[in-house]
Design a protein around this motif. Structure first.
Motif, PDB file in Angstrom:
ATOM      1  N   SER A 111       0.841  -1.195   0.000  1.00 24.61           N
ATOM      2  CA  SER A 111       0.000   0.000   0.000  1.00 24.61           C
ATOM      3  C   SER A 111       0.875   1.244   0.000  1.00 24.61           C
ATOM      4  O   SER A 111       0.612   2.209  -0.730  1.00 24.61           O
ATOM      5  CB  SER A 111      -0.915   0.011   1.228  1.00 24.61           C
ATOM      6  N   GLN A 112       1.910   1.211   0.815  1.00 21.65           N
ATOM      7  CA  GLN A 112       2.842   2.351   0.880  1.00 21.65           C
ATOM      8  C   GLN A 112       3.543   2.536  -0.457  1.00 21.65           C
ATOM      9  O   GLN A 112       3.730   3.663  -0.930  1.00 21.65           O
ATOM     10  CB  GLN A 112       3.853   2.104   1.993  1.00 21.65           C
ATOM     11  N   MET A 113       3.919   1.429  -1.086  1.00 23.03           N
ATOM     12  CA  MET A 113       4.584   1.488  -2.379  1.00 23.03           C
ATOM     13  C   MET A 113       3.683   2.132  -3.438  1.00 23.03           C
ATOM     14  O   MET A 113       4.140   2.843  -4.326  1.00 23.03           O
ATOM     15  CB  MET A 113       4.985   0.084  -2.822  1.00 23.03           C
ATOM     16  N   SER A 114       2.377   1.891  -3.311  1.00 26.57           N
ATOM     17  CA  SER A 114       1.429   2.425  -4.294  1.00 26.57           C
ATOM     18  C   SER A 114       1.029   3.864  -3.985  1.00 26.57           C
ATOM     19  O   SER A 114       0.334   4.506  -4.777  1.00 26.57           O
ATOM     20  CB  SER A 114       0.175   1.552  -4.324  1.00 26.57           C
ATOM     21  N   GLY A 115       1.435   4.366  -2.804  1.00 26.05           N
ATOM     22  CA  GLY A 115       1.077   5.727  -2.432  1.00 26.05           C
ATOM     23  C   GLY A 115      -0.360   5.863  -1.998  1.00 26.05           C
ATOM     24  O   GLY A 115      -0.957   6.941  -2.095  1.00 26.05           O
ATOM     25  N   MET A 116      -0.959   4.759  -1.507  1.00 24.37           N
ATOM     26  CA  MET A 116      -2.356   4.765  -1.088  1.00 24.37           C
ATOM     27  C   MET A 116      -2.455   4.269   0.349  1.00 24.37           C
ATOM     28  O   MET A 116      -1.569   3.565   0.837  1.00 24.37           O
ATOM     29  CB  MET A 116      -3.187   3.856  -2.001  1.00 24.37           C
ATOM     30  N   SER A 117      -3.538   4.634   1.019  1.00 28.35           N
ATOM     31  CA  SER A 117      -3.782   4.097   2.356  1.00 28.35           C
ATOM     32  C   SER A 117      -4.125   2.612   2.236  1.00 28.35           C
ATOM     33  O   SER A 117      -4.485   2.126   1.155  1.00 28.35           O
ATOM     34  CB  SER A 117      -4.938   4.844   3.033  1.00 28.35           C
ATOM     35  N   ILE A 118      -4.027   1.890   3.337  1.00 26.17           N
ATOM     36  CA  ILE A 118      -4.304   0.454   3.310  1.00 26.17           C
ATOM     37  C   ILE A 118      -5.729   0.181   2.849  1.00 26.17           C
ATOM     38  O   ILE A 118      -5.962  -0.678   1.985  1.00 26.17           O
ATOM     39  CB  ILE A 118      -4.052  -0.169   4.700  1.00 26.17           C
ATOM     40  N   SER A 119      -6.688   0.899   3.397  1.00 24.68           N
ATOM     41  CA  SER A 119      -8.091   0.666   3.024  1.00 24.68           C
ATOM     42  C   SER A 119      -8.359   1.046   1.570  1.00 24.68           C
ATOM     43  O   SER A 119      -9.051   0.320   0.843  1.00 24.68           O
ATOM     44  CB  SER A 119      -9.026   1.444   3.952  1.00 24.68           C
ATOM     45  N   SER A 120      -7.780   2.176   1.123  1.00 25.17           N
ATOM     46  CA  SER A 120      -7.974   2.592  -0.276  1.00 25.17           C
ATOM     47  C   SER A 120      -7.330   1.603  -1.235  1.00 25.17           C
ATOM     48  O   SER A 120      -7.908   1.253  -2.273  1.00 25.17           O
ATOM     49  CB  SER A 120      -7.375   3.985  -0.497  1.00 25.17           C
ATOM     50  N   PHE A 121      -6.113   1.137  -0.880  1.00 24.26           N
ATOM     51  CA  PHE A 121      -5.436   0.182  -1.751  1.00 24.26           C
ATOM     52  C   PHE A 121      -6.218  -1.121  -1.822  1.00 24.26           C
ATOM     53  O   PHE A 121      -6.342  -1.719  -2.897  1.00 24.26           O
ATOM     54  CB  PHE A 121      -4.022  -0.101  -1.253  1.00 24.26           C
ATOM     55  N   GLY A 122      -6.727  -1.566  -0.675  1.00 24.87           N
ATOM     56  CA  GLY A 122      -7.485  -2.819  -0.661  1.00 24.87           C
ATOM     57  C   GLY A 122      -8.677  -2.768  -1.597  1.00 24.87           C
ATOM     58  O   GLY A 122      -8.925  -3.695  -2.365  1.00 24.87           O
TER      59      GLY A 122
END
Length: 304
Positions: free
Chosen positions: A210-221
């Motif tokens: 999630s951090q690698m994608s630049g998104m929060s955990i919930s948003s990335f999920g």
């Protein structure tokens, strides 16, 4: 012959040199062939296997007693799995053909135009309705007995032409799955998938990626599930099991060696996931595949 690429087997078909068509008619089929791709086109017919599951790209469906699918895309992974099928009398007729349908081919001519249009749609995989299957059934039923290459090709062309008349053939993989337009979202998910495919046998955590994608955990999920149809953990398990399946088929490694090489760190967990997805244990899968190999030694395979 099979090559393994990022968790998906790339099948090297028997079509070589001057041959353009490969036909195999298997009965009492065991659904154990791994998720795979191949460069050539494929028309795959399965009967007497209600409850089996077909995966083509991001399309996942349970089939009934007859299933006919056309694929014209070397990057489109596909598989038929046992799933809820409990019988032993399934039949699969696979026709692979190395024929080109580009703008400079014979298929732009008026008599073949509907075939070409259908083949272009088949880049997403096409599932044909029952009435189409019934229309070409007698050709599919007998093509495996053909001994003359010209008539085999002629029969295939007739099948393709008859199928091209049905405008209700249904595309399988979604447009987003195979889009040629690289949007920012598609570019992001492709980079994420590329990383996962390179490291899925290692530990990959949701917070890290999630951090690698630049998104929060919930948003990335939510984003990942929307783009792939699977959660991150489901996607990683899917790749690991595909790798394990290929090793069970292609190597003599022990089950425990394959378990850990696939990225699992617990044998009981590996066995439980494998059985849930394949309907049998890894050792049963390997034994069944070897039985199938012996069985297929007597199966007529035609290459023209």
């Amino acid at each position: 012959m099979l090559h393994n690429h990022t968790g998906v087997l790339h099948e090297i078909t028997p079509i070589v040199e001057q041959n353009i068509v490969y036909i195999v008619d298997r009965k009492q089929k065991v659904f154990d062939f791994p998720l795979h791709t191949h460069e050539v086109c494929e028309l795959n017919f399965i009967e007497r296997a209600p409850g089996a599951r077909r995966i083509v790209g991001d399309s996942v469906e349970v089939i009934d007693d007859m299933d006919l699918v056309l694929i014209n895309n070397g990057d489109l992974e596909h598989i038929w799995e046992k799933h809820e099928y409990r019988g032993h009398n399934a039949r699969e007729v696979t026709i692979q053909f190395d024929i080109h349908f580009e703008e400079d081919s014979l298929f732009v001519a008026t008599p073949f135009r509907s075939i070409r249009e259908m083949m272009l749609k088949a880049r997403r995989g096409l599932s044909f309705p029952r009435e189409a299957i019934v229309k070409v059934y007698h050709f599919l039923d007998s093509i495996g007995n053909q001994t003359d290459g010209y008539y085999a090709l002629s029969t295939l062309m007739t099948v393709l032409y008859e199928l091209s008349k049905f405008d209700n053939a249904r595309p399988l993989a979604s447009k987003d799955y195979l889009t040629d337009i690289v949007t920012e979202e598609n570019d992001r998910i492709e980079k994420i998938k590329e990383y996962i495919h390179a490291h899925y046998r290692e530990e990959i955590t949701l917070p890290d990626i999630s951090q690698m994608s630049g998104m929060s955990i919930s948003s990335f999920g939510r984003f990942f599930k929307q783009q792939t149809g699977r959660t991150l953990s489901e996607y990683i398990i899917y790749l690991r099991l595909s790798f394990a399946t290929s090793r069970l088929i292609e190597s003599s490694d022990s089950i425990s060696e394959i378990c850990f090489a696939s990225g699992f760190n617990n044998m009981s967990h590996f066995n439980r996931l494998f059985k849930r997805n394949k309907g049998c244990s890894p050792s049963q899968f390997r034994d069944t595949y070897r039985v199938r190999q012996k069985f297929d030694e007597g199966v007529p395979v035609k290459t023209f």
